[in-house]
Design a protein around this motif. Structure first.
Motif, PDB file in Angstrom:
ATOM      1  N   UNK A 236       2.654   7.284   1.570  1.00 12.64           N
ATOM      2  CA  UNK A 236       1.342   6.643   1.675  1.00 12.64           C
ATOM      3  C   UNK A 236       0.541   6.828   0.394  1.00 12.64           C
ATOM      4  N   UNK A 237      -0.350   5.912   0.191  1.00 11.64           N
ATOM      5  CA  UNK A 237      -1.236   5.932  -0.962  1.00 11.64           C
ATOM      6  C   UNK A 237      -2.103   7.188  -0.959  1.00 11.64           C
ATOM      7  N   UNK A 238      -2.200   7.837  -2.100  1.00  8.52           N
ATOM      8  CA  UNK A 238      -3.090   8.980  -2.327  1.00  8.52           C
ATOM      9  C   UNK A 238      -2.829  10.191  -1.443  1.00  8.52           C
ATOM     10  N   UNK A 239      -1.584  10.393  -1.017  1.00  8.51           N
ATOM     11  CA  UNK A 239      -1.192  11.605  -0.301  1.00  8.51           C
ATOM     12  C   UNK A 239      -0.172  12.365  -1.123  1.00  8.51           C
ATOM     13  N   UNK A 240      -0.394  13.660  -1.305  1.00  8.36           N
ATOM     14  CA  UNK A 240       0.576  14.488  -2.019  1.00  8.36           C
ATOM     15  C   UNK A 240       1.827  14.681  -1.171  1.00  8.36           C
TER      16      UNK A 240
ATOM     17  N   UNK B 239       4.280  14.965  -5.897  1.00  7.77           N
ATOM     18  CA  UNK B 239       3.976  13.633  -6.407  1.00  7.77           C
ATOM     19  C   UNK B 239       2.990  12.921  -5.495  1.00  7.77           C
ATOM     20  N   UNK B 240       2.343  11.914  -6.073  1.00 13.59           N
ATOM     21  CA  UNK B 240       1.342  11.118  -5.357  1.00 13.59           C
ATOM     22  C   UNK B 240       1.438   9.683  -5.858  1.00 13.59           C
ATOM     23  N   UNK B 241       1.375   8.724  -4.922  1.00 16.68           N
ATOM     24  CA  UNK B 241       1.386   7.310  -5.275  1.00 16.68           C
ATOM     25  C   UNK B 241      -0.038   6.769  -5.260  1.00 16.68           C
TER      26      UNK B 241
ATOM     27  N   UNK C 142       0.797  -1.218   0.000  1.00 17.34           N
ATOM     28  CA  UNK C 142       0.000   0.000   0.000  1.00 17.34           C
ATOM     29  C   UNK C 142       0.836   1.278   0.000  1.00 17.34           C
ATOM     30  N   UNK C 143       2.129   1.159   0.024  1.00 24.26           N
ATOM     31  CA  UNK C 143       3.005   2.322   0.030  1.00 24.26           C
ATOM     32  C   UNK C 143       3.847   2.389  -1.235  1.00 24.26           C
ATOM     33  N   UNK C 144       4.104   3.612  -1.656  1.00 27.30           N
ATOM     34  CA  UNK C 144       5.097   3.840  -2.688  1.00 27.30           C
ATOM     35  C   UNK C 144       6.405   4.171  -1.993  1.00 27.30           C
TER      36      UNK C 144
ATOM     37  N   UNK D   6       2.650   6.628 -10.207  1.00 23.56           N
ATOM     38  CA  UNK D   6       2.818   7.908  -9.529  1.00 23.56           C
ATOM     39  C   UNK D   6       2.324   9.027 -10.439  1.00 23.56           C
ATOM     40  N   UNK D   7       1.718  10.031  -9.841  1.00 17.58           N
ATOM     41  CA  UNK D   7       1.356  11.239 -10.569  1.00 17.58           C
ATOM     42  C   UNK D   7       2.332  12.327 -10.158  1.00 17.58           C
ATOM     43  N   UNK D   8       2.997  12.934 -11.145  1.00 16.09           N
ATOM     44  CA  UNK D   8       3.967  14.006 -10.896  1.00 16.09           C
ATOM     45  C   UNK D   8       3.391  15.325 -11.389  1.00 16.09           C
TER      46      UNK D   8
END
Length: 124
Positions: A41-45, A71-73, A22-24, A80-82
């Motif tokens: 953590x997942x879905x945290x900027x 970034x967000x995982x 669940x973690x990047x 990942x979204x950058x």
């Protein structure tokens, strides 16, 4: 005795970084964060840059902006979204320069240069 080459060490490091699904992870491969593994953590900027007042992850360097990269995982898609917020640019895998103020998705294993090649992270 030589304990292994650069690529073998990175594979081990990435394996250690990703032992929780669940973690990047952000893995420092060159420069200020070299050798560090930072779980995200997942879905945290997460904001990376020079300024501790604006950023969760601090990176020092002449080409690193105060708030360089957000970034967000996403654990569902495992990518990942950058979002580049820098004035000096962000480069993915040594060839693709992010357009400023634009979202882009990248896969685990991507290497990111913050401003230039002196500060490199790998997304785990």
């Amino acid at each position: 005795m030589n304990t292994g080459n650069y690529n073998r060490n990175m594979t081990v490091t990435r394996s250690i970084a990703m032992n929780k699904k669940e973690n990047g992870a952000i893995i420092g491969t060159r420069g200020f964060l070299l050798g560090k593994i930072i779980r995200i953590s997942d879905d945290n900027d997460v904001i990376i840059g020079r300024d501790p007042a604006q950023c969760e992850i601090i990176v020092k360097g002449d080409k690193v902006s105060r708030a360089h990269l957000r970034l967000r995982y996403n654990s569902i898609t495992e990518d990942y979204t950058l979002y580049d917020t820098s004035s000096n640019g962000t480069i993915i895998d040594e060839k693709y320069k992010l357009k400023p103020k634009t979202h882009v998705n990248v896969k685990s294993g991507s290497k990111i240069w913050l401003g230039d090649s002196e500060n490199e992270i790998m997304l785990g």
